[in-house]
Design an enzyme around this catalytic site. Structure first.
Site, PDB file in Angstrom:
ATOM      1  N   TYR A  56     155.484  25.839 -12.548  1.00 24.37           N
ATOM      2  CA  TYR A  56     156.270  26.790 -13.336  1.00 24.37           C
ATOM      3  C   TYR A  56     155.949  26.654 -14.822  1.00 24.37           C
ATOM      4  CZ  TYR A  56     160.494  29.331 -14.852  1.00 24.37           C
ATOM      5  OH  TYR A  56     161.370  30.225 -15.414  1.00 24.37           O
ATOM      6  N   SER A  85     160.870  30.638 -21.064  1.00 23.27           N
ATOM      7  CA  SER A  85     161.765  29.528 -20.747  1.00 23.27           C
ATOM      8  C   SER A  85     161.586  28.456 -21.802  1.00 23.27           C
ATOM      9  CB  SER A  85     161.413  28.956 -19.357  1.00 23.27           C
ATOM     10  OG  SER A  85     162.073  27.728 -19.113  1.00 23.27           O
TER      11      SER A  85
END
Length: 276
Positions: free
Chosen positions: A147, A134
């Site tokens: 995360y 990401s």
């Protein structure tokens, strides 16, 4: 020429679902795995080969690898580690159990699955391992600490594995999407409600003003948000090009943040990121 095979995780929706169909359409033999058996049933009804794989369940990882290799006679050309989840909340409000749970899936399960497919790739002399990271794998954002931590760790593990596999035919690749239209935000709500006691937090008013609205209110797509097909396009290049890149950026924010991270001192980058 033998049909190329790929095992993909997290195929119930979003990036994994689109990737499974995109590669299937290009002639790949796709093993589209899901955490829930009901989702596997749905994908099988749609014409895909699907079986269960839950990163949090070591036995299911071992069984899935055995199933894939059993169906191909012991070979596997590619692995796309896509499955992951988020647990929103301020870092100071994340209990140990929340981090343990998300690391089990987003990092430890990915590592376990990867280790189990490498021997087959070594034996056949080639393979592609693609890990879905990401923009949050190299630039942090507030409220996303759990995360972010898993994706930073995934990037480090992937980069190291890429270096170590240079003397083999196995290529190790990162895909780093920015905002993609998936269900990850909605799917994060149960984890937030389980682990984060926001009402007792020193940041309760900030939760009300920001995170709760983002989680629970209907919102238009994020600026620069792209559909999962944008990730599939990069995945196809990563799997099919003879000289794949080490990392693939997806969406404008990822390109911008990568450039800013290289160009700016930490304080300046923090100021930009903190403003959202």
């Amino acid at each position: 020429m033998a049909q190329r095979s790929v095992l993909i995780t997290g195929c119930s929706s979003g990036i994994g679902y689109d990737a499974a169909y995109a590669l299937h359409a290009r002639g790949w033999r796709v093993f589209a795995t899901c955490r829930a058996e009901a989702d596997c049933d749905r994908l099988r009804a749609e014409g895909l080969e699907s079986f269960r794989l839950d990163y949090a369940d070591e036995a299911s990882i071992a069984a899935a690898v055995d199933e894939a290799l059993g169906r191909t006679g012991g070979t596997l050309d590619a692995l796309f580690n896509n499955g992951a989840f988020a647990c929103p909340g301020a870092v100071e409000d994340l209990p140990r159990g929340a981090l343990r749970e998300i690391f089990e899936v987003n990092l430890f399960g990915v590592h376990d699955l990867t280790r189990r497919v490498i021997p087959a790739m070594r034996a056949q002399g080639h393979g592609r391992i693609v890990n879905c990271s990401s923009v949050l794998g190299f630039v942090p954002m507030k409220w996303r600490g759990a995360y972010v931590a898993t994706k930073f760790a995934l990037e480090g593990l992937t980069d190291t594995l890429r270096l170590e596999m240079r003397d083999t035919g196995v290529k190790v690749i990162l895909i780093e999407p920015g905002p993609i239209a998936t269900r990850i935000r909605a799917n994060s709500i149960p984890h937030f409600e389980r682990w984060v006691d926001w009402q007792a937090s020193a940041r309760a008013e900030q939760y009300r003003a920001t995170l709760l609205k983002r989680l629970y209110e209907k919102r238009p797509p994020d600026r620069f948000e792209l559909p999962p097909a944008a990730v599939s396009a990069r995945l196809i290049h990563a799997l099919e090009h003879p000289r794949p890149r080490a990392r693939y950026f997806v969406t404008t924010p990822t390109w911008i943040m990568a450039a800013l991270r290289r160009a700016l001192p930490t304080a300046a980058l923090d100021w930009i990121v903190a403003k959202g």
